[in-house]
Structures are given as structure tokens and as C-alpha cells.
Design a protein around this motif. Structure first.
Motif, PDB file in Angstrom:
ATOM      1  N   ARG A 275       0.836  -1.194   0.000  1.00  0.00           N
ATOM      2  CA  ARG A 275       0.000   0.000   0.000  1.00  0.00           C
ATOM      3  C   ARG A 275       0.875   1.250   0.000  1.00  0.00           C
ATOM      4  NH1 ARG A 275      -2.874  -3.565  -0.754  1.00  0.00           N
ATOM      5  NH2 ARG A 275      -4.838  -4.144   0.247  1.00  0.00           N
ATOM      6  N   HIS A 276       0.365   2.289  -0.628  1.00  0.00           N
ATOM      7  CA  HIS A 276       0.939   3.614  -0.457  1.00  0.00           C
ATOM      8  C   HIS A 276       0.163   4.284   0.663  1.00  0.00           C
ATOM      9  CE1 HIS A 276       1.010   8.062  -1.492  1.00  0.00           C
ATOM     10  NE2 HIS A 276       2.255   7.790  -1.176  1.00  0.00           N
ATOM     11  N   VAL A 277       0.880   4.772   1.675  1.00  0.00           N
ATOM     12  CA  VAL A 277       0.261   5.351   2.862  1.00  0.00           C
ATOM     13  C   VAL A 277       0.690   6.811   2.962  1.00  0.00           C
ATOM     14  CG1 VAL A 277       0.007   5.196   5.363  1.00  0.00           C
ATOM     15  CG2 VAL A 277       0.365   3.111   4.018  1.00  0.00           C
ATOM     16  N   ARG A 278      -0.291   7.693   2.967  1.00  0.00           N
ATOM     17  CA  ARG A 278      -0.013   9.128   3.098  1.00  0.00           C
ATOM     18  C   ARG A 278      -0.800   9.670   4.287  1.00  0.00           C
ATOM     19  NH1 ARG A 278      -1.264  14.464   0.185  1.00  0.00           N
ATOM     20  NH2 ARG A 278       0.778  15.452   0.020  1.00  0.00           N
ATOM     21  N   ILE A 279      -0.101  10.301   5.214  1.00  0.00           N
ATOM     22  CA  ILE A 279      -0.716  10.774   6.444  1.00  0.00           C
ATOM     23  C   ILE A 279      -0.550  12.276   6.543  1.00  0.00           C
ATOM     24  CG2 ILE A 279      -0.701  10.629   8.954  1.00  0.00           C
ATOM     25  CD1 ILE A 279       0.514   7.789   8.522  1.00  0.00           C
ATOM     26  N   THR A 280      -1.682  12.977   6.574  1.00  0.00           N
ATOM     27  CA  THR A 280      -1.691  14.420   6.780  1.00  0.00           C
ATOM     28  C   THR A 280      -2.436  14.722   8.078  1.00  0.00           C
ATOM     29  OG1 THR A 280      -3.709  14.659   5.464  1.00  0.00           O
ATOM     30  CG2 THR A 280      -1.618  14.875   4.315  1.00  0.00           C
TER      31      THR A 280
ATOM     32  N   THR B  25       4.735   7.149   2.451  1.00  0.00           N
ATOM     33  CA  THR B  25       5.581   5.967   2.377  1.00  0.00           C
ATOM     34  C   THR B  25       4.848   4.812   1.728  1.00  0.00           C
ATOM     35  OG1 THR B  25       7.070   4.546   3.675  1.00  0.00           O
ATOM     36  CG2 THR B  25       4.922   5.050   4.636  1.00  0.00           C
ATOM     37  N   VAL B  26       5.596   3.772   1.435  1.00  0.00           N
ATOM     38  CA  VAL B  26       5.047   2.510   0.945  1.00  0.00           C
ATOM     39  C   VAL B  26       5.208   1.480   2.051  1.00  0.00           C
ATOM     40  CG1 VAL B  26       5.286   0.675  -0.767  1.00  0.00           C
ATOM     41  CG2 VAL B  26       5.523   3.070  -1.455  1.00  0.00           C
ATOM     42  N   ALA B  27       4.147   0.730   2.316  1.00  0.00           N
ATOM     43  CA  ALA B  27       4.153  -0.190   3.442  1.00  0.00           C
ATOM     44  C   ALA B  27       3.421  -1.472   3.073  1.00  0.00           C
ATOM     45  CB  ALA B  27       3.479   0.459   4.654  1.00  0.00           C
ATOM     46  N   PRO B  28       3.687  -2.566   3.807  1.00  0.00           N
ATOM     47  CA  PRO B  28       2.950  -3.809   3.556  1.00  0.00           C
ATOM     48  C   PRO B  28       1.455  -3.604   3.790  1.00  0.00           C
ATOM     49  CG  PRO B  28       4.851  -4.198   4.980  1.00  0.00           C
ATOM     50  CD  PRO B  28       4.693  -2.719   4.861  1.00  0.00           C
ATOM     51  N   ALA B  29       0.639  -4.289   3.004  1.00  0.00           N
ATOM     52  CA  ALA B  29      -0.806  -4.179   3.173  1.00  0.00           C
ATOM     53  C   ALA B  29      -1.228  -4.661   4.552  1.00  0.00           C
ATOM     54  CB  ALA B  29      -1.521  -4.974   2.081  1.00  0.00           C
TER      55      ALA B  29
ATOM     56  N   TRP C  66       0.303  -2.132   7.924  1.00  0.00           N
ATOM     57  CA  TRP C  66       0.739  -0.782   7.532  1.00  0.00           C
ATOM     58  C   TRP C  66       0.603   0.201   8.696  1.00  0.00           C
ATOM     59  CZ3 TRP C  66      -2.640   3.207   8.086  1.00  0.00           C
ATOM     60  CH2 TRP C  66      -4.008   2.907   8.112  1.00  0.00           C
ATOM     61  N   GLU C  67      -0.325  -0.069   9.637  1.00  0.00           N
ATOM     62  CA  GLU C  67      -0.541   0.839  10.758  1.00  0.00           C
ATOM     63  C   GLU C  67       0.706   0.981  11.625  1.00  0.00           C
ATOM     64  OE1 GLU C  67      -2.301  -1.822   9.994  1.00  0.00           O
ATOM     65  OE2 GLU C  67      -4.450  -1.425  10.018  1.00  0.00           O
ATOM     66  N   ASP C  68       1.468  -0.104  11.762  1.00  0.00           N
ATOM     67  CA  ASP C  68       2.714  -0.053  12.521  1.00  0.00           C
ATOM     68  C   ASP C  68       3.892   0.344  11.634  1.00  0.00           C
ATOM     69  OD1 ASP C  68       1.491  -0.880  14.918  1.00  0.00           O
ATOM     70  OD2 ASP C  68       1.619  -2.980  14.302  1.00  0.00           O
ATOM     71  N   ALA C  69       3.831  -0.043  10.363  1.00  0.00           N
ATOM     72  CA  ALA C  69       4.959   0.188   9.455  1.00  0.00           C
ATOM     73  C   ALA C  69       5.237   1.672   9.267  1.00  0.00           C
ATOM     74  CB  ALA C  69       4.695  -0.476   8.111  1.00  0.00           C
ATOM     75  N   TRP C  70       4.193   2.489   9.134  1.00  0.00           N
ATOM     76  CA  TRP C  70       4.450   3.906   8.889  1.00  0.00           C
ATOM     77  C   TRP C  70       5.092   4.576  10.106  1.00  0.00           C
ATOM     78  CZ3 TRP C  70       2.675   8.056  11.633  1.00  0.00           C
ATOM     79  CH2 TRP C  70       1.523   7.919  12.391  1.00  0.00           C
ATOM     80  N   ARG C  71       4.745   4.112  11.304  1.00  0.00           N
ATOM     81  CA  ARG C  71       5.362   4.671  12.503  1.00  0.00           C
ATOM     82  C   ARG C  71       6.840   4.293  12.578  1.00  0.00           C
ATOM     83  NH1 ARG C  71       1.911   6.964  16.088  1.00  0.00           N
ATOM     84  NH2 ARG C  71      -0.321   6.594  15.757  1.00  0.00           N
TER      85      ARG C  71
END
Length: 234
Positions: A42-47, A207-211, A214-219
Motif C-alpha cells: 500500500r501507499h500510505v499518506r498521512i496528513t 511511504t510505501v508499506a505492507p498491506a 501498515w498501521e505499525d509500518a508507517w510509525r
């Protein structure tokens, strides 16, 4: 975009309908835009909304910018931009020159505005850009907001799933207004200089993270980015 071999603009363009999720945070709201690249990735973008009037937005792998909107009256506001880079020194002179090219001095009013149709050029729209308003995305955002008029009639809106952040923001604002009218404290977070020095974030990540997970990966990616930074290390 790190780990994909593709530019962020292409990833976003190919997956133009992200899933939007919103959660409450101490600073206001955290907004997730999730794009499925493959079954595993997944591509994960957090604003972030720093309630009530600032937005913290990731810009690629290492950069973040903040838009701070400060009301002047019922129909106008000042817009301040704060920009920082976890990896490299910021080229302040170039950034300042880019912004000054788009405004009049000494009042800092945008040169592209309602009086000149925000610089719209049909020839440019045919041959170069989708909007016909140049390559500065800030102008595109400005047009989208200002073209509706100084005060919009929100009663006729029909918001959808992709507007979750908009509705969550308005609920926060309405609750704050109600609390203030009833004599309650303004929901802000005033701190002194000592406490302010201990604050970090809010975290804005692209970032790009495992599907799965991903909730832990971005941190973890955010922690790694700060650990590598010459100025943001814990």
C-alpha cells in the motif's frame, strides 16, 4: 517514491481514488489516504489538521510543509507556509524567490487571482497543463477555494465518503463553538516554552508499506527518518 522506482506523482495518478480514513488525535485530526499498489503493498499518506487552522502535509520521503491560515476578517486570511526537510538543508533563498514571484509587494497578494481568472490560458490547457493555470499547485488550490466566493452556502452540499476529513473537521469546529458559547474553555493547547520544546510532530508521512500491518509500518518509517536526520534525532 522510495522502494517503488516511480515518482510520487505517478503513484498518485495511477491510484487516484484512495481510501480515506480519519481519526481523532491530540492535535486535532490525523487523515490517512491509502492506495492499493499490489495485493501486498500500500501507499500510505498521512496528513494532519492542527485544530483549528493549520495543516501538516508530507512531501515525498523526507520533506514536510505546514499551511497556517490566520483569519483577518470574515472573508480574508493570511496564509503562512512552514517547510522543513529531515534529510537535507532547506534552500531558503530558492523557496523564497519562488513564492515572491507569485505575489505583489508589500502586501503579498497573489498575482493570479479572480480579477485575471487565476491566469487561466486555454492554449496552455490544450497543450501543457490540465488546469491551464500554470505549474504552481498552490494556484490550483487557491482557485478551487476562491472561485466559490467569499462565503459559501454549505447547506446545499452533498458530501461523500472521500470528504470524511471535511465532515470531521466541521464537527470539531461546531463542538468548539458550542463549548465557547456555553462558557467553556477554548479547545486549544497553550504551552509554555519548556513544554513546547518537548513537543514533536504531528507525524506527516508519505511511504510505501505492507498491506498487512501498515498501521505499525508507517510509525517505524517515521522513527527511522528521525533517527537518520541531522537535526531531528531523539
Amino acid at each position: 517514491m522510495e522502494g517503488t522506482g516511480q515518482k510520487l506523482s505517478k503513484l498518485v495518478g495511477d491510484a487516484y481514488r484512495p481510501d480515506i480514513e480519519v481519526e481523532a488525535a491530540p492535535h486535532g485530526l490525523r487523515v490517512y489516504a491509502l492506495r492499493r499498489l499490489t495485493d501486498e503493498v500500500r501507499h500510505v499518506r498521512i496528513t494532519n489538521l492542527v485544530f483549528p487552522n493549520a495543516f501538516v502535509v508530507p512531501f515525498g520521503n523526507s520533506k514536510v510543509f505546514i499551511q497556517w491560515h490566520v483569519p483577518v476578517d470574515d472573508e480574508h486570511h493570511y496564509w503562512y507556509m512552514i517547510f522543513y526537510d529531515f534529510a537535507e538543508p532547506t534552500d531558503k533563498a530558492t523557496l523564497l524567490a519562488q513564492r515572491l514571484r507569485e505575489v505583489s509587494l508589500p502586501d503579498y497578494r497573489p498575482l493570479r487571482n479572480r480579477s485575471n481568472n487565476w491566469g487561466y490560458d486555454p492554449g496552455e490547457q490544450r497543450d501543457l497543463t490540465y488546469t491551464g493555470m500554470g505549474l504552481d499547485i498552490n494556484v490550483h488550490d487557491q482557485w478551487a477555494v476562491e472561485s466559490m466566493g467569499p462565503i459559501q452556502d454549505r447547506t446545499t452540499e452533498r458530501l461523500g465518503v472521500s470528504d470524511r476529513a471535511v465532515t470531521a473537521n466541521r464537527r470539531l469546529l461546531l463542538r468548539a463553538i458550542d463549548a465557547f458559547e456555553q462558557g467553556g474553555a477554548v479547545p486549544a493547547r497553550p504551552v509554555d516554552a519548556t513544554d513546547a520544546a518537548l513537543l514533536t510532530g504531528p507525524l506527516a508521512v508519505d511511504t510505501v508499506a505492507p498491506a498487512d500491518g501498515w498501521e505499525d509500518a508507517w510509525r517505524r518509517r517515521e522513527a527511522e527518518r528521525r533517527a537518520r536526520s541531522p537535526w531531528a534525532k531523539p
